[in-house]
Scaffold this motif. Structure first.
Motif, PDB file in Angstrom:
ATOM      1  N   LEU A 158      49.873  40.414  32.682  1.00 36.32           N
ATOM      2  CA  LEU A 158      50.126  39.515  33.758  1.00 36.32           C
ATOM      3  C   LEU A 158      50.537  38.494  33.201  1.00 36.32           C
ATOM      4  CD1 LEU A 158      47.471  40.402  36.300  1.00 36.32           C
ATOM      5  CD2 LEU A 158      49.789  40.724  36.800  1.00 36.32           C
ATOM      6  N   ALA A 159      49.975  37.821  32.207  1.00 38.73           N
ATOM      7  CA  ALA A 159      50.120  36.509  31.426  1.00 38.73           C
ATOM      8  C   ALA A 159      51.538  36.613  31.008  1.00 38.73           C
ATOM      9  CB  ALA A 159      49.170  36.329  30.451  1.00 38.73           C
ATOM     10  N   LEU A 160      51.941  37.661  30.200  1.00 37.63           N
ATOM     11  CA  LEU A 160      53.284  37.898  29.709  1.00 37.63           C
ATOM     12  C   LEU A 160      54.507  37.915  30.866  1.00 37.63           C
ATOM     13  CD1 LEU A 160      55.090  38.184  27.276  1.00 37.63           C
ATOM     14  CD2 LEU A 160      54.765  40.750  27.327  1.00 37.63           C
ATOM     15  N   GLY A 161      53.937  38.669  31.961  1.00 33.45           N
ATOM     16  CA  GLY A 161      55.247  38.609  33.109  1.00 33.45           C
ATOM     17  C   GLY A 161      55.059  37.550  33.611  1.00 33.45           C
TER      18      GLY A 161
ATOM     19  N   ARG B 199      49.473  38.768  43.538  1.00 37.19           N
ATOM     20  CA  ARG B 199      48.554  39.700  43.899  1.00 37.19           C
ATOM     21  C   ARG B 199      49.270  41.203  43.714  1.00 37.19           C
ATOM     22  NH1 ARG B 199      46.582  37.807  49.754  1.00 37.19           N
ATOM     23  NH2 ARG B 199      45.865  39.684  49.872  1.00 37.19           N
ATOM     24  N   SER B 200      50.516  41.069  44.255  1.00 39.47           N
ATOM     25  CA  SER B 200      51.191  42.212  44.242  1.00 39.47           C
ATOM     26  C   SER B 200      51.360  42.972  42.921  1.00 39.47           C
ATOM     27  CB  SER B 200      52.472  42.422  44.737  1.00 39.47           C
ATOM     28  OG  SER B 200      53.301  43.307  44.722  1.00 39.47           O
ATOM     29  N   ALA B 201      51.815  41.872  41.912  1.00 37.44           N
ATOM     30  CA  ALA B 201      51.752  42.424  40.503  1.00 37.44           C
ATOM     31  C   ALA B 201      50.558  42.741  39.845  1.00 37.44           C
ATOM     32  CB  ALA B 201      52.374  41.227  39.636  1.00 37.44           C
ATOM     33  N   ALA B 202      49.474  42.144  40.336  1.00 34.14           N
ATOM     34  CA  ALA B 202      48.010  42.522  39.763  1.00 34.14           C
ATOM     35  C   ALA B 202      47.816  44.036  40.230  1.00 34.14           C
ATOM     36  CB  ALA B 202      47.124  41.645  40.183  1.00 34.14           C
TER      37      ALA B 202
ATOM     38  N   ALA C 156      41.336  48.170  41.406  1.00 38.59           N
ATOM     39  CA  ALA C 156      42.365  47.141  42.230  1.00 38.59           C
ATOM     40  C   ALA C 156      41.890  46.621  43.612  1.00 38.59           C
ATOM     41  CB  ALA C 156      43.416  48.472  42.597  1.00 38.59           C
ATOM     42  N   LEU C 157      41.009  47.393  44.183  1.00 43.07           N
ATOM     43  CA  LEU C 157      40.656  46.676  45.458  1.00 43.07           C
ATOM     44  C   LEU C 157      39.982  45.298  45.193  1.00 43.07           C
ATOM     45  CD1 LEU C 157      39.723  49.832  47.548  1.00 43.07           C
ATOM     46  CD2 LEU C 157      41.980  48.319  47.708  1.00 43.07           C
ATOM     47  N   VAL C 158      39.042  45.450  44.357  1.00 42.06           N
ATOM     48  CA  VAL C 158      38.058  44.281  43.985  1.00 42.06           C
ATOM     49  C   VAL C 158      38.658  43.019  43.434  1.00 42.06           C
ATOM     50  CG1 VAL C 158      36.456  43.199  42.568  1.00 42.06           C
ATOM     51  CG2 VAL C 158      36.013  45.631  43.558  1.00 42.06           C
TER      52      VAL C 158
END
Length: 250
Positions: free
Chosen positions: A35-38, A148-151, A196-198
């Motif tokens: 996520l950080a790189l993206g 949120r979608s990416a995570a 993923a839900l958390v």
């Protein structure tokens, strides 16, 4: 179901380097790196293209093209080119994180009210000030929505790291498949879904905390406002008296 519950409640699966906490930490580490790189790649590009109002078709086409890439095939290709290591895993997951981050940032900045942007320029703000003080704060809901979608996508897909001998919750899936331990495979799938839900819930709380109520559209309605009814017509003004012509009978 009983076998799944027994596997999850077995104390032996909650300790050691191959236990659930250790695998959970590895899974989160891969996901955070991706996520950080993206974000480093997608956020500046989306902000600059949205601010300049040019190249939107390129952003949309790139995002759609990256979404179409098969993640497992991409990971296999990167491992063949770079060898087994953390870098190909992170790159493969970052490719999955870039499209929603890029689309959310571009759409958020691009759809900021032009009146607010023109007003900022009229006050003498330079273009970087307009971007960082006006456009990005107003684009924050869509940016966080893209995050949120990416995570969710990265966490759900980070299990592929186990395919190239890395850790994470995907180890329960790969190892269970190899030994035909189906309760272990089911436990791995459940743990990935719960994680993923958390994370989704935590990011939703973060979005609610940092986004102002005005941008969330959460302004209060007037107590007298009604839904689905037209507003009452204004009362007619006082009629103008009509003067009768001279000589007319009362």
């Amino acid at each position: 179901m009983n076998a799944l519950f027994s596997w999850l409640t077995d104390p032996a699966h909650w300790s050691g380097s191959a236990g659930i906490p250790a695998r959970l930490g590895e899974h989160l580490w891969y996901s955070v790196l991706a996520l950080a790189l993206g974000a480093v790649v997608a956020l500046p590009i989306g902000a600059l293209v949205g601010h300049g109002r040019r190249g939107g078709f390129l952003v949309v086409g790139t995002a759609n093209g990256l979404r179409a890439l098969p993640e497992l095939g991409l990971l296999t290709l990167l491992v063949l080119l770079m060898g087994i290591g953390l870098l190909p895993v992170t790159l493969a997951l970052a490719v999955l994180a870039i499209p929603p981050l890029l689309a959310g940032t571009y759409s958020g900045v691009r759809n900021v009210d032009p009146g607010a942007v023109d007003a900022a320029r009229g006050m003498g703000m330079r273009e970087p000030q307009v971007l960082f003080k006006v456009e990005l704060p107003n684009a924050l809901p869509l940016i966080l929505g893209g995050l949120r979608s990416a995570a969710l996508q990265v966490i759900a897909t980070a299990a592929v790291a186990a395919y190239v001998s890395f850790g994470g919750l995907g180890r329960f899936l790969i190892d269970g498949l190899r030994t035909r331990d189906y309760p272990q495979m089911a436990a791995g799938a459940v743990l990935v879904a719960v994680l993923a839900l958390v994370v989704e819930g935590l990011l939703a709380l973060l979005q609610r905390a940092v986004v102002s109520p005005g941008l969330r559209g959460g302004g209060r309605r007037s107590p007298t406002a009604t839904v689905g009814r037209p507003a009452p017509a204004p009362a007619d003004p006082d009629p103008v008296p009509v003067r009768e012509p001279a000589g007319a009978e009362p």
